[in-house]
Design a protein around this motif. Structure first.
Motif, PDB file in Angstrom:
ATOM      1  N   PRO A  48       0.824  -1.217   0.000  1.00  0.00           N
ATOM      2  CA  PRO A  48       0.000   0.000   0.000  1.00  0.00           C
ATOM      3  C   PRO A  48       0.854   1.263   0.000  1.00  0.00           C
ATOM      4  CG  PRO A  48       0.052  -0.980   2.192  1.00  0.00           C
ATOM      5  CD  PRO A  48       0.691  -1.970   1.261  1.00  0.00           C
ATOM      6  N   LEU A  49       0.561   2.167  -0.908  1.00  0.00           N
ATOM      7  CA  LEU A  49       1.265   3.447  -0.936  1.00  0.00           C
ATOM      8  C   LEU A  49       0.767   4.322   0.211  1.00  0.00           C
ATOM      9  CD1 LEU A  49       1.289   4.253  -4.763  1.00  0.00           C
ATOM     10  CD2 LEU A  49       3.139   3.292  -3.381  1.00  0.00           C
ATOM     11  N   ILE A  50       1.698   5.024   0.832  1.00  0.00           N
ATOM     12  CA  ILE A  50       1.397   5.849   2.003  1.00  0.00           C
ATOM     13  C   ILE A  50       1.972   7.241   1.770  1.00  0.00           C
ATOM     14  CG2 ILE A  50       1.745   6.100   4.496  1.00  0.00           C
ATOM     15  CD1 ILE A  50       2.212   3.000   4.537  1.00  0.00           C
ATOM     16  N   ASN A  51       1.180   8.242   2.061  1.00  0.00           N
ATOM     17  CA  ASN A  51       1.622   9.639   1.938  1.00  0.00           C
ATOM     18  C   ASN A  51       1.789  10.180   3.359  1.00  0.00           C
ATOM     19  OD1 ASN A  51       1.937  12.412   1.457  1.00  0.00           O
ATOM     20  ND2 ASN A  51       0.558  12.376  -0.305  1.00  0.00           N
ATOM     21  N   ALA A  52       3.036  10.438   3.770  1.00  0.00           N
ATOM     22  CA  ALA A  52       3.316  10.733   5.175  1.00  0.00           C
ATOM     23  C   ALA A  52       3.192  12.202   5.546  1.00  0.00           C
ATOM     24  CB  ALA A  52       4.711  10.217   5.548  1.00  0.00           C
ATOM     25  N   LYS A 105      -7.159   8.508  -3.095  1.00  0.00           N
ATOM     26  CA  LYS A 105      -7.610   7.148  -3.415  1.00  0.00           C
ATOM     27  C   LYS A 105      -7.289   6.780  -4.852  1.00  0.00           C
ATOM     28  CE  LYS A 105     -11.992   6.334  -4.089  1.00  0.00           C
ATOM     29  NZ  LYS A 105     -13.452   6.142  -3.867  1.00  0.00           N
ATOM     30  N   ASN A 106      -7.554   7.698  -5.768  1.00  0.00           N
ATOM     31  CA  ASN A 106      -7.311   7.417  -7.184  1.00  0.00           C
ATOM     32  C   ASN A 106      -5.828   7.297  -7.521  1.00  0.00           C
ATOM     33  OD1 ASN A 106     -10.067   7.490  -7.648  1.00  0.00           O
ATOM     34  ND2 ASN A 106     -10.072   9.648  -8.231  1.00  0.00           N
ATOM     35  N   ASN A 107      -4.976   7.809  -6.648  1.00  0.00           N
ATOM     36  CA  ASN A 107      -3.532   7.658  -6.812  1.00  0.00           C
ATOM     37  C   ASN A 107      -2.988   6.423  -6.089  1.00  0.00           C
ATOM     38  OD1 ASN A 107      -1.916   9.863  -8.308  1.00  0.00           O
ATOM     39  ND2 ASN A 107      -3.494  11.041  -7.242  1.00  0.00           N
ATOM     40  N   GLY A 108      -3.888   5.569  -5.603  1.00  0.00           N
ATOM     41  CA  GLY A 108      -3.462   4.318  -4.986  1.00  0.00           C
ATOM     42  C   GLY A 108      -2.965   4.449  -3.566  1.00  0.00           C
ATOM     43  N   ILE A 109      -3.227   5.596  -2.927  1.00  0.00           N
ATOM     44  CA  ILE A 109      -2.734   5.835  -1.575  1.00  0.00           C
ATOM     45  C   ILE A 109      -3.752   5.298  -0.570  1.00  0.00           C
ATOM     46  CG2 ILE A 109      -2.186   7.652   0.105  1.00  0.00           C
ATOM     47  CD1 ILE A 109      -1.155   9.255  -2.416  1.00  0.00           C
ATOM     48  N   ARG A 110      -3.268   4.462   0.328  1.00  0.00           N
ATOM     49  CA  ARG A 110      -4.154   3.790   1.278  1.00  0.00           C
ATOM     50  C   ARG A 110      -4.162   4.453   2.652  1.00  0.00           C
ATOM     51  NH1 ARG A 110      -7.450   1.706  -1.768  1.00  0.00           N
ATOM     52  NH2 ARG A 110      -7.458  -0.541  -1.764  1.00  0.00           N
ATOM     53  N   TYR A 111      -3.070   5.112   2.987  1.00  0.00           N
ATOM     54  CA  TYR A 111      -2.977   5.829   4.255  1.00  0.00           C
ATOM     55  C   TYR A 111      -2.284   7.167   3.994  1.00  0.00           C
ATOM     56  CZ  TYR A 111      -3.564   1.117   6.245  1.00  0.00           C
ATOM     57  OH  TYR A 111      -4.022  -0.146   6.554  1.00  0.00           O
ATOM     58  N   ASN A 134     -13.702   4.132   3.209  1.00  0.00           N
ATOM     59  CA  ASN A 134     -12.940   3.041   3.810  1.00  0.00           C
ATOM     60  C   ASN A 134     -11.448   3.314   3.666  1.00  0.00           C
ATOM     61  OD1 ASN A 134     -15.147   1.418   4.621  1.00  0.00           O
ATOM     62  ND2 ASN A 134     -15.405   0.695   2.526  1.00  0.00           N
ATOM     63  N   TYR A 135     -11.065   3.753   2.481  1.00  0.00           N
ATOM     64  CA  TYR A 135      -9.693   4.158   2.183  1.00  0.00           C
ATOM     65  C   TYR A 135      -9.748   5.414   1.334  1.00  0.00           C
ATOM     66  CZ  TYR A 135      -7.986  -0.281   3.960  1.00  0.00           C
ATOM     67  OH  TYR A 135      -7.685  -1.335   4.776  1.00  0.00           O
ATOM     68  N   VAL A 336      -3.631  -5.161   2.850  1.00  0.00           N
ATOM     69  CA  VAL A 336      -3.980  -3.877   2.237  1.00  0.00           C
ATOM     70  C   VAL A 336      -2.998  -3.641   1.106  1.00  0.00           C
ATOM     71  CG1 VAL A 336      -4.341  -1.416   2.596  1.00  0.00           C
ATOM     72  CG2 VAL A 336      -4.770  -3.025   4.468  1.00  0.00           C
ATOM     73  N   PHE A 337      -3.510  -3.389  -0.092  1.00  0.00           N
ATOM     74  CA  PHE A 337      -2.645  -3.359  -1.276  1.00  0.00           C
ATOM     75  C   PHE A 337      -2.982  -2.162  -2.164  1.00  0.00           C
ATOM     76  CE2 PHE A 337      -4.047  -7.764  -0.336  1.00  0.00           C
ATOM     77  CZ  PHE A 337      -2.862  -8.276   0.171  1.00  0.00           C
ATOM     78  N   THR A 338      -2.058  -1.863  -3.057  1.00  0.00           N
ATOM     79  CA  THR A 338      -2.318  -0.970  -4.178  1.00  0.00           C
ATOM     80  C   THR A 338      -2.248  -1.806  -5.442  1.00  0.00           C
ATOM     81  OG1 THR A 338      -1.476   1.011  -3.057  1.00  0.00           O
ATOM     82  CG2 THR A 338      -1.470   1.030  -5.472  1.00  0.00           C
TER      83      THR A 338
END
Length: 369
Positions: A48-52, A105-111, A134-135, A336-338
């Motif tokens: 899962p991609l994450i944007n910190a 969400k559309n950029n595949g970011i889960r968190y 949900n995500y 949890v995946f992208t």
């Protein structure tokens, strides 16, 4: 749940084909078992991609900062951003945040981890906006509205309803306020304490002139230990040593730094010194929240090994944000995946991780939960 596809598996991102088992939301490994309920995905499944680091409410004031200095734009309490946001209605803020969530969400970011301004109300607005999603899931870091003579009760309430504190910068606070905020924070468990630091040369020079120390030196000497700092564009050698000694990671936002014309961090040096590095995209008003764009930019600017860049966006960001069992496709991690479509971005790739880092974009993502 059984998923048949190809996966970037484990910390080395090994490309593995097979049937992955997910039970009660947890990855159990691969199996040879077949079932009519199997999910067949003819693409690539990545961690899962994450944007910190984001400021999602800025989505309603896109591009107001063209050719403005960073201080003119974002320095509290009278920066251009703050003046605009103070006049925006709650309804518009929520609408713009929801559009920002769709973009994530559309950029595949889960968190993602959002630094929320406007105190208690700012946290509540983001929580309201998240109700139908949900995500992506959010780590919400609030901040007090008072800079001088901080209201401890406000800080307590922010911590109670959020995931922690995300302060603008140590220069905004006197020593006693920083220590008071941190003392309140320490009374809460499982919360995050993060702060912008050394974002631009002016902030470092201000700290040296007023306090005789860099921002990082001052924090450590006050016994204020962030879970992570954001930016670190102008860290000194001693700052780097202090961060390493105290196990404090750095979340870099390279595109944002260059958007605001403040320079860029010495990323290779930070990595060589053993710091844990994460990545974010910062203000929605200046940047898209795409981690794909961020990874591509980092590769082309620094030529860091693509696997290390993908780690920053997945397992490193998960560690920094204290997301338990998140960030890898591996046994005992959350399922949890992208999901990446079988598009030209990855087909015929001879280095699949490099292709993900340098070629993938929003149109290559498919939403499967």
């Amino acid at each position: 749940m059984l998923i048949k596809s190809q996966f970037l598996y484990g910390e080395d991102f090994e490309l593995k084909k097979g049937i992955l088992v997910v039970e009660d939301g947890i990855i159990k490994g691969f199996t040879n078992e077949h079932s009519k309920d199997i999910i067949n995905f003819n693409g690539l499944v990545i961690p899962p991609l994450i944007n910190a680091h984001t400021h999602i409410a800025d989505n309603c004031i896109k591009d107001i900062g063209i050719n403005k200095t960073l201080d003119e734009l974002v320095k509290p309490p009278n920066g251009l951003k703050h003046r605009y946001l103070s006049k925006v209605s709650r309804e518009i803020l929520i609408e713009s945040i929801k559009l920002g969530l769709d973009d994530l969400k559309n950029n595949g970011i889960r968190y993602f981890c959002d630094f929320r301004e406007n105190g208690i109300e700012g946290v509540k607005i983001l929580k309201t906006s998240l109700k139908d999603y949900n995500y992506p899931k959010a780590k919400i870091l609030g901040r007090p509205t008072k800079i001088n003579e901080v209201d401890k009760n406000e800080v307590k309430e922010i911590l109670r309803i959020s995931d922690g504190l995300g302060l603008s910068g140590s220069n905004e606070f006197e020593d006693y306020d920083l220590k008071a905020i941190y003392k309140v924070y320490k009374d809460f468990k499982d919360k995050l304490f993060a702060i912008h630091a050394c974002e631009h040369r002016g902030s470092v020079e201000y700290s040296l002139k007023k306090y005789g120390e860099t921002e990082v030196e001052r924090l450590i000497n006050l016994n204020v230990y962030p879970d992570f700092i954001v930016h670190g564009t102008y860290l000194t050698d001693n700052d780097i040593d202090l961060l390493k000694e105290n196990n404090i990671p750095v979340v870099v936002c390279v595109r944002a730094n260059l958007s605001f014309n403040v320079g860029y961090p010495q990323l290779n040096k930070l990595i060589d010194n053993g710091l844990l590095i994460g990545i974010g995209t910062d203000n929605f008003m200046a940047n898209s929240p795409s981690i794909f764009r961020e990874m591509e930019f980092i590769y082309k600017l620094y030529h860091i090994e693509p696997k290390e860049i993908l780690k920053m966006a997945t397992i490193n960001n998960a560690k920094i944000l204290k997301l338990k069992n998140v960030g890898l496709i591996d046994e005992d991690f959350k399922g949890v995946f992208t999901f990446i479509k079988p598009t030209n971005a990855i087909l015929f790739s001879k280095n699949i991780v490099a292709s993900i880092v340098t070629r993938c974009e929003k149109s290559d993502i498919v939403e499967i939960v």
